[in-house]
Design a protein around this motif. Structure first.
Motif, PDB file in Angstrom:
ATOM      1  N   PRO A 335       0.801  -1.237   0.000  1.00 14.13           N
ATOM      2  CA  PRO A 335       0.000   0.000   0.000  1.00 14.13           C
ATOM      3  C   PRO A 335       0.827   1.276   0.000  1.00 14.13           C
ATOM      4  CG  PRO A 335      -0.883  -1.585   1.581  1.00 14.13           C
ATOM      5  CD  PRO A 335       0.439  -2.123   1.118  1.00 14.13           C
ATOM      6  N   ARG A 336       2.072   1.217   0.418  1.00 15.55           N
ATOM      7  CA  ARG A 336       2.897   2.420   0.452  1.00 15.55           C
ATOM      8  C   ARG A 336       3.196   2.936  -0.947  1.00 15.55           C
ATOM      9  NH1 ARG A 336       7.318   0.548   5.137  1.00 15.55           N
ATOM     10  NH2 ARG A 336       5.733  -0.135   6.649  1.00 15.55           N
ATOM     11  N   TRP A 337       3.254   2.041  -1.927  1.00 16.38           N
ATOM     12  CA  TRP A 337       3.532   2.506  -3.288  1.00 16.38           C
ATOM     13  C   TRP A 337       2.395   2.248  -4.262  1.00 16.38           C
ATOM     14  CZ3 TRP A 337       4.566  -1.558  -6.915  1.00 16.38           C
ATOM     15  CH2 TRP A 337       4.855  -2.806  -6.355  1.00 16.38           C
ATOM     16  N   VAL A 338       1.233   1.855  -3.729  1.00 15.43           N
ATOM     17  CA  VAL A 338       0.014   1.732  -4.547  1.00 15.43           C
ATOM     18  C   VAL A 338      -1.058   2.590  -3.883  1.00 15.43           C
ATOM     19  CG1 VAL A 338      -1.706   0.167  -5.487  1.00 15.43           C
ATOM     20  CG2 VAL A 338       0.662  -0.594  -5.263  1.00 15.43           C
ATOM     21  N   PRO A 339      -1.211   3.844  -4.311  1.00 12.99           N
ATOM     22  CA  PRO A 339      -2.133   4.763  -3.628  1.00 12.99           C
ATOM     23  C   PRO A 339      -3.571   4.245  -3.553  1.00 12.99           C
ATOM     24  CG  PRO A 339      -0.706   5.953  -5.156  1.00 12.99           C
ATOM     25  CD  PRO A 339      -0.456   4.498  -5.393  1.00 12.99           C
ATOM     26  N   ALA A 340      -4.051   3.568  -4.590  1.00 11.60           N
ATOM     27  CA  ALA A 340      -5.434   3.089  -4.575  1.00 11.60           C
ATOM     28  C   ALA A 340      -5.655   2.078  -3.452  1.00 11.60           C
ATOM     29  CB  ALA A 340      -5.779   2.467  -5.930  1.00 11.60           C
ATOM     30  N   LEU A 341      -4.692   1.178  -3.265  1.00  6.99           N
ATOM     31  CA  LEU A 341      -4.801   0.197  -2.189  1.00  6.99           C
ATOM     32  C   LEU A 341      -4.674   0.879  -0.832  1.00  6.99           C
ATOM     33  CD1 LEU A 341      -5.006  -2.741  -1.235  1.00  6.99           C
ATOM     34  CD2 LEU A 341      -2.521  -2.941  -1.543  1.00  6.99           C
ATOM     35  N   ARG A 342      -3.781   1.849  -0.723  1.00  2.45           N
ATOM     36  CA  ARG A 342      -3.593   2.567   0.547  1.00  2.45           C
ATOM     37  C   ARG A 342      -4.859   3.330   0.933  1.00  2.45           C
ATOM     38  NH1 ARG A 342       0.431   5.163  -0.892  1.00  2.45           N
ATOM     39  NH2 ARG A 342      -0.306   7.303  -1.067  1.00  2.45           N
ATOM     40  N   GLY A 343      -5.604   3.805  -0.070  1.00  4.54           N
ATOM     41  CA  GLY A 343      -6.847   4.496   0.223  1.00  4.54           C
ATOM     42  C   GLY A 343      -7.878   3.605   0.882  1.00  4.54           C
ATOM     43  N   ILE A 344      -7.725   2.296   0.724  1.00  9.40           N
ATOM     44  CA  ILE A 344      -8.678   1.353   1.316  1.00  9.40           C
ATOM     45  C   ILE A 344      -8.176   0.829   2.656  1.00  9.40           C
ATOM     46  CG2 ILE A 344      -9.828  -0.877   1.013  1.00  9.40           C
ATOM     47  CD1 ILE A 344      -9.627  -0.416  -2.015  1.00  9.40           C
ATOM     48  N   VAL A 345      -6.925   0.362   2.690  1.00 10.31           N
ATOM     49  CA  VAL A 345      -6.423  -0.305   3.894  1.00 10.31           C
ATOM     50  C   VAL A 345      -5.681   0.630   4.834  1.00 10.31           C
ATOM     51  CG1 VAL A 345      -6.220  -2.438   2.563  1.00 10.31           C
ATOM     52  CG2 VAL A 345      -4.195  -1.027   2.899  1.00 10.31           C
ATOM     53  N   GLY A 346      -5.191   1.774   4.341  1.00 13.40           N
ATOM     54  CA  GLY A 346      -4.466   2.714   5.174  1.00 13.40           C
ATOM     55  C   GLY A 346      -3.127   2.159   5.635  1.00 13.40           C
ATOM     56  N   LEU A 347      -2.521   2.845   6.585  1.00 11.20           N
ATOM     57  CA  LEU A 347      -1.261   2.431   7.200  1.00 11.20           C
ATOM     58  C   LEU A 347      -1.414   2.520   8.719  1.00 11.20           C
ATOM     59  CD1 LEU A 347       1.343   4.416   5.037  1.00 11.20           C
ATOM     60  CD2 LEU A 347       0.712   2.012   4.795  1.00 11.20           C
ATOM     61  N   PRO A 348      -0.825   1.589   9.466  1.00 15.73           N
ATOM     62  CA  PRO A 348      -0.913   1.664  10.937  1.00 15.73           C
ATOM     63  C   PRO A 348      -0.324   2.970  11.455  1.00 15.73           C
ATOM     64  CG  PRO A 348      -0.060  -0.475  10.244  1.00 15.73           C
ATOM     65  CD  PRO A 348      -0.087   0.385   9.020  1.00 15.73           C
ATOM     66  N   GLY A 349      -1.043   3.614  12.344  1.00 11.82           N
ATOM     67  CA  GLY A 349      -0.560   4.855  12.942  1.00 11.82           C
ATOM     68  C   GLY A 349      -0.843   6.097  12.149  1.00 11.82           C
ATOM     69  N   ILE A 350      -1.440   5.957  10.971  1.00 11.62           N
ATOM     70  CA  ILE A 350      -1.715   7.122  10.109  1.00 11.62           C
ATOM     71  C   ILE A 350      -3.222   7.372  10.057  1.00 11.62           C
ATOM     72  CG2 ILE A 350      -1.537   8.077   7.796  1.00 11.62           C
ATOM     73  CD1 ILE A 350       1.115   7.813   9.236  1.00 11.62           C
TER      74      ILE A 350
END
Length: 350
Positions: A335-350
């Motif tokens: 998810p750190r380098w795939v923005p679409a996936l990061r928009g769904i799963v996010g990142l811990p602490g963010i």
């Protein structure tokens, strides 16, 4: 009366003095971490797992008690009798294995739920929802590998694909498959099905046979690595950002326009206002939920070491480690380098 004209000096500016120098000055900034790779702290934490496996393998070879103990390659374990087993932890009925490892994903899930519903840094519905999605992704990978993958689990499929089959007591099992009475008083229908065609370890064991011949990915290593790294990610980044322990190490993300930036660029500003209140001690920063999760991680590490010493071949333990890491990469690094996936799963602490 003549006037003195002062012209601007062309000399270079003086370097910054200690009083004006900041550790965050652009000239002193560290290069950004590569978003497709773990951060240095993550690599340090992940290195513990191969170290434990290598240490366990060497201990098993160099320790005469373990080396000379009877070992069954079909079951990938030492003799289970108390007289011949090299250690209490080499017996599958030890309490840690029965009460913890056999119910491992339940303990991992309980620790996760307690943490996200008790730690003040995971206070918003959005944060908890995204954490729940990440738990769902890792849990689905656990199910695919160990329980079910559109039929037999990946571990069972891998065993069959590498030439493994269900053996031992073949005549008894084949007779049962042909419709004769089983030892439990039931009958099995389907004369064309033979013991070698049993597709899962559970079905083989239920039929009275044993897996033999193929490559058996270590399910214990897979579970213990997957669960403990999952908790380290979910707890570690939340607590470290909340307590400002690692301000000089930041995860980087690829933005929709292709720019690489620090992950904190996506932090809700209202959340930052809350983070003005800090905790300094480890216990305060972790909270009760984090301490519980830490205890689960420690027990997982201990049982991983016991598995490394007493069970499976080195290659089976290696593949268990790699299969676990594959699922964790998709959940936490991709998810750190795939923005679409990061928009769904996010990142811990963010």
């Amino acid at each position: 009366m003549s006037r003195r004209i002062i012209t601007p000096s062309s000399s270079p500016p003086a370097p910054p003095t200690p009083s004006t120098f900041s550790p965050h000055h652009p000239s002193r900034r560290r290069p950004r971490n590569n978003p497709v790779l773990p951060t240095p702290s993550e690599l340090l934490a992940l290195s513990i797992y191969p170290i434990l496996l290598v240490f366990g393998a060497l201990f098993a070879v160099l320790n005469p008690t373990v080396r000379n103990a009877p070992y069954d390659f079909a079951s990938q374990a030492h003799d289970q009798s108390s007289a011949l087993s090299p250690s209490y932890f080499a017996r599958k009925n030890n309490l840690f294995n029965v009460l913890f490892v056999k119910r491992g994903w339940g303990w991992i899930s309980l620790a996760f739920v307690v943490f996200i519903f008790t730690h003040p840094a995971v206070a918003t519905t959005k944060q908890r929802a995204r954490a729940g999605i990440r738990w769902g992704m890792v849990t689905l990978w656990w199910v695919f590998v160990t329980q079910w993958f559109f039929g037999p689990a990946i571990i069972d499929r891998g065993f069959r694909w590498t030439g493994g089959k269900c053996e031992e007591k073949i005549s008894l099992v084949n007779a049962a498959m042909d419709g004769m009475a089983t030892p439990h008083g039931g009958r099995v229908v389907g004369q064309e099905v033979r013991v070698k065609d049993v597709f899962s370890a559970a079905a083989c064991k239920a039929a009275g046979g044993k897996w033999s011949g193929g490559h058996d990915i270590s399910g214990h290593v897979f579970l213990l690595v997957l669960g403990s790294v999952f908790l380290l990610q979910e707890v570690g980044w939340v607590v470290s950002r909340w307590a400002k322990w690692h301000e000089r190490e930041e995860r980087t993300v690829v933005m929709p326009d292709g720019a690489v930036k620090g992950a904190t660029v996506e932090v809700d500003k209202r959340e930052e206002e809350y983070r003005e209140e800090r905790r300094t001690t480890v216990g305060e920063a972790l909270g009760r939920g984090g301490q519980f999760a830490g205890a689960v991680v420690v027990v997982s590490g201990w049982m991983l070491l016991m598995t490394a010493i007493y069970f499976h071949t080195w290659f089976e333990k290696l593949t268990g480690l790699l299969v676990a890491m594959a699922g964790l990469y998709v959940t936490y690094i991709l998810p750190r380098w795939v923005p679409a996936l990061r928009g769904i799963v996010g990142l811990p602490g963010i």
